[in-house]
Write an enzyme that holds these catalytic residues in place. Sequence first.
Site, PDB file in Angstrom:
ATOM      1  N   ASP A  35     -23.275  13.493   5.505  1.00  0.00           N
ATOM      2  CA  ASP A  35     -23.622  12.451   6.480  1.00  0.00           C
ATOM      3  C   ASP A  35     -25.118  12.461   6.795  1.00  0.00           C
ATOM      4  O   ASP A  35     -25.735  11.401   6.941  1.00  0.00           O
ATOM      5  CB  ASP A  35     -22.822  12.651   7.767  1.00  0.00           C
ATOM      6  CG  ASP A  35     -21.331  12.414   7.561  1.00  0.00           C
ATOM      7  OD1 ASP A  35     -20.977  11.730   6.579  1.00  0.00           O
ATOM      8  OD2 ASP A  35     -20.531  12.913   8.372  1.00  0.00           O
ATOM      9  N   GLU A 109       3.824   7.276 -17.132  1.00  0.00           N
ATOM     10  CA  GLU A 109       2.902   7.309 -15.996  1.00  0.00           C
ATOM     11  C   GLU A 109       3.618   6.855 -14.723  1.00  0.00           C
ATOM     12  O   GLU A 109       4.501   6.001 -14.791  1.00  0.00           O
ATOM     13  CB  GLU A 109       1.710   6.370 -16.250  1.00  0.00           C
ATOM     14  CG  GLU A 109       1.017   6.597 -17.574  1.00  0.00           C
ATOM     15  CD  GLU A 109       0.141   5.413 -17.998  1.00  0.00           C
ATOM     16  OE1 GLU A 109      -0.001   4.465 -17.201  1.00  0.00           O
ATOM     17  OE2 GLU A 109      -0.369   5.442 -19.128  1.00  0.00           O
ATOM     18  N   LYS A 111       4.168   4.559 -11.556  1.00  0.00           N
ATOM     19  CA  LYS A 111       3.805   3.163 -11.283  1.00  0.00           C
ATOM     20  C   LYS A 111       3.363   3.055  -9.819  1.00  0.00           C
ATOM     21  O   LYS A 111       4.173   3.074  -8.902  1.00  0.00           O
ATOM     22  CB  LYS A 111       4.987   2.228 -11.554  1.00  0.00           C
ATOM     23  CG  LYS A 111       4.642   0.754 -11.421  1.00  0.00           C
ATOM     24  CD  LYS A 111       5.843  -0.110 -11.789  1.00  0.00           C
ATOM     25  CE  LYS A 111       5.467  -1.579 -11.697  1.00  0.00           C
ATOM     26  NZ  LYS A 111       5.131  -1.982 -10.310  1.00  0.00           N
ATOM     27  N   ARG A 132      -5.746  -9.346  -9.694  1.00  0.00           N
ATOM     28  CA  ARG A 132      -5.002  -9.839 -10.853  1.00  0.00           C
ATOM     29  C   ARG A 132      -4.712 -11.330 -10.728  1.00  0.00           C
ATOM     30  O   ARG A 132      -4.787 -12.069 -11.704  1.00  0.00           O
ATOM     31  CB  ARG A 132      -3.687  -9.058 -10.991  1.00  0.00           C
ATOM     32  CG  ARG A 132      -2.826  -9.556 -12.138  1.00  0.00           C
ATOM     33  CD  ARG A 132      -1.507  -8.803 -12.253  1.00  0.00           C
ATOM     34  NE  ARG A 132      -0.723  -9.371 -13.333  1.00  0.00           N
ATOM     35  CZ  ARG A 132       0.092 -10.418 -13.211  1.00  0.00           C
ATOM     36  NH1 ARG A 132       0.249 -10.988 -12.029  1.00  0.00           N
ATOM     37  NH2 ARG A 132       0.762 -10.885 -14.248  1.00  0.00           N
ATOM     38  N   LYS A 282       4.744   3.453 -22.054  1.00  0.00           N
ATOM     39  CA  LYS A 282       3.930   2.648 -22.963  1.00  0.00           C
ATOM     40  C   LYS A 282       3.865   3.298 -24.343  1.00  0.00           C
ATOM     41  O   LYS A 282       3.809   4.532 -24.452  1.00  0.00           O
ATOM     42  CB  LYS A 282       2.480   2.535 -22.443  1.00  0.00           C
ATOM     43  CG  LYS A 282       2.321   2.011 -21.045  1.00  0.00           C
ATOM     44  CD  LYS A 282       0.859   2.106 -20.627  1.00  0.00           C
ATOM     45  CE  LYS A 282       0.640   1.627 -19.206  1.00  0.00           C
ATOM     46  NZ  LYS A 282      -0.777   1.810 -18.781  1.00  0.00           N
ATOM     47  N   CYS A 400      10.567   0.386  32.739  1.00  0.00           N
ATOM     48  CA  CYS A 400       9.919   1.326  31.824  1.00  0.00           C
ATOM     49  C   CYS A 400      10.492   2.729  32.014  1.00  0.00           C
ATOM     50  O   CYS A 400      10.551   3.225  33.150  1.00  0.00           O
ATOM     51  CB  CYS A 400       8.413   1.343  32.077  1.00  0.00           C
ATOM     52  SG  CYS A 400       7.519   2.610  31.145  1.00  0.00           S
ATOM     53  N   CYS A 403       7.402   4.998  33.643  1.00  0.00           N
ATOM     54  CA  CYS A 403       6.841   4.818  34.991  1.00  0.00           C
ATOM     55  C   CYS A 403       7.731   4.024  35.934  1.00  0.00           C
ATOM     56  O   CYS A 403       7.437   3.934  37.128  1.00  0.00           O
ATOM     57  CB  CYS A 403       5.469   4.164  34.907  1.00  0.00           C
ATOM     58  SG  CYS A 403       5.518   2.414  34.424  1.00  0.00           S
ATOM     59  N   CYS A 418       6.140  -2.727  28.990  1.00  0.00           N
ATOM     60  CA  CYS A 418       6.007  -2.231  30.355  1.00  0.00           C
ATOM     61  C   CYS A 418       4.856  -2.987  31.022  1.00  0.00           C
ATOM     62  O   CYS A 418       3.797  -3.175  30.429  1.00  0.00           O
ATOM     63  CB  CYS A 418       5.721  -0.735  30.338  1.00  0.00           C
ATOM     64  SG  CYS A 418       5.160  -0.079  31.924  1.00  0.00           S
TER      65      CYS A 418
END
Length: 657
Positions: A35, A109, A111, A132, A282, A400, A403, A418
């Site tokens: 950084d 492989e 996918k 694509r 393949k 709720c 609370c 809430c």
Amino acid sequence: MEAKERVDALTELLTQANYRYYVLDDPTMPDFEYDALLRELENLEQANPSLAREDSPTRRVGGEALSQFEKVTHPVPLMSLQDVFSPEELRDFLEKTLETAPETVFSVEPKIDGLSVALEYENGIFVRGATRGDGTVGEDVTENLRTIRSIPMTLEGAPERLIVRGEVFMPKSSFAALNQRQEAEGKPLFANPRNAAAGSLRQLDPKIAAKRKLDILIFNVQLAEGIHFRSHQESLEYLRELHFKVIPNTMLREPDAIVSQIFSINENREKLSCDIDGAVVKVDDLAQRERMGATAKFPKWAVAYKYPPEIKSTVVEEIVVQVGRTGVLTPKAVVRPVRLAGTTVTNATLHNQDFISQRDIRVGDTVRIRKAGEIIPEILDVDFSKRPEEAQPYLLPKTCPICGAATQKDADGAFLRCTGAECPAQLSRNIAHFASRDAMDIEGLGAANVDKLIEKGFLRSPADIYYLTLDELKSLWEKGDTAARNLMDAIEKSKQQDLSRLIYALGIRQVGAKTGKVLAAQFGSMDALMYASQETLTLVPDVGGVTAGSIAQWFAQPQSQHMIQRLRDAGVNFQSKRSLADTRFAGMTFVLTGALTRFTRDEATEKIELFGGKASGSVSKKTTYVVAGENAGSKERKARELGIPILSEEEFLSMLR
């Protein structure tokens, strides 16, 4: 060392560090050191713009936002694959291939479940990246792809023109972090990493894509001028030498071994950093691929084996309700532990009341469960034949569970929230919002410091900000006397903010910064707004029935009244400094474009709203005027096309006078 030499040295050093970290997973320097060097390079480039290189690591954080994506025609089509869904279908493909070529070797492989893209290089320089699309025409997403650290910007020893294909994905860790941010900001969660990756790659602002921390795996050479490969495996090795992050693969001949490998990939998918939805098989030999050819849609030399979603039965043992940082009540089914997609599942999301009611899910039910998008466990349906007689329909609570405040349905009715202004579950987000720039603008009280003060027990409500002591603020820093005093001054200064900011800071549903300004100008004081009826609120411009109901309900809550009284006692301003006596811009919509010289965009917007007008970010038929500064672009052109009046900055100033 001269500036150019230092820029070149830093660029090379940081590029190599990127490769080691993002491609090889073998970091060579600590994050803080990286950084620091990156900041040094940024400073040098800002001081010497002509020295900034196209492949500079500083471009990884995203450039200027785009207005749209240009279309790109792929020189080599990006074809899809024929899917197979069973071992029998896969064996049929393998055996037919081996009948004509018994010595065939196959590449197996994973996918990746992501978004397919093409990366184009000229003389070793990354020049273009496209989705694509339909396989023939995609969209230019070059600037967003630049933010993916594992994509090399330059290649040593590359041909004059090289096009490779890869799959952009969102790592599981990035997906989890993104959904945490979405929840904290009150935004919808992404269903799965693929949707998140696709949405990120199609952001018009590359800075957003950069924050999403996408990744890529390269799996094919589309075009390599002047280079001939004999096999797919050879091309993958070449890509690795060029420092691409390449898909892992296994070379196999026997159908049994190939089927076994596909099952193994599925069994170990949880160990992968990315989501997968199958495996690809393949033919390795490229000359053999040419002989086998392709149909109109698919190559004949490869198939994609799609994994079926794994579904298991279990029992709902309990339904619990969680309250998120935005106040949304999310029901969750606690289920009898079951092994699913490589992990033990003990709970499943129930989304909302509609989801529960439509499926009639009850405690004690036997249910079928799966992982939606292979990530989040989800209940598909109930086996009603196994329902216990005592099972009762489930309804989300009207108050709720954290609370006790009343709950309220969203405008679209999908979620329950809430309404407690001091709800502990929402405390961090509510206080951070209260102190934010567009609200009370308390510099130094960001989310991190808010969380620290909550952890120490110093904040239980946004109003508590004004009761913090100097010693309590000093506890945020080891040696923070100056910082603590500055924060104390910022808190004191915020007491004098306009009422419009305070209204927005309260975090009332449907009330944004613009509505806060309208309400402050209309009612003049907090007291007048507090006691306004819902019917009166609906008469205010830009305040509809839903917003009026949300405001009235918020002020009726005991927690809200307690917080308002605490703010009053602390001396926070409850009066508006604005007036709508002059409504010369009422009913008008302005669009600002180009560089203004007399004031900033925010200042111009404030003046428009001061006189009852609206400022919009896009030109439409409803636009009244477009104010065009220097270097105005597409918005000015669109205004001319629609016949909308265009004002110069001087003409706009005349209207203000």
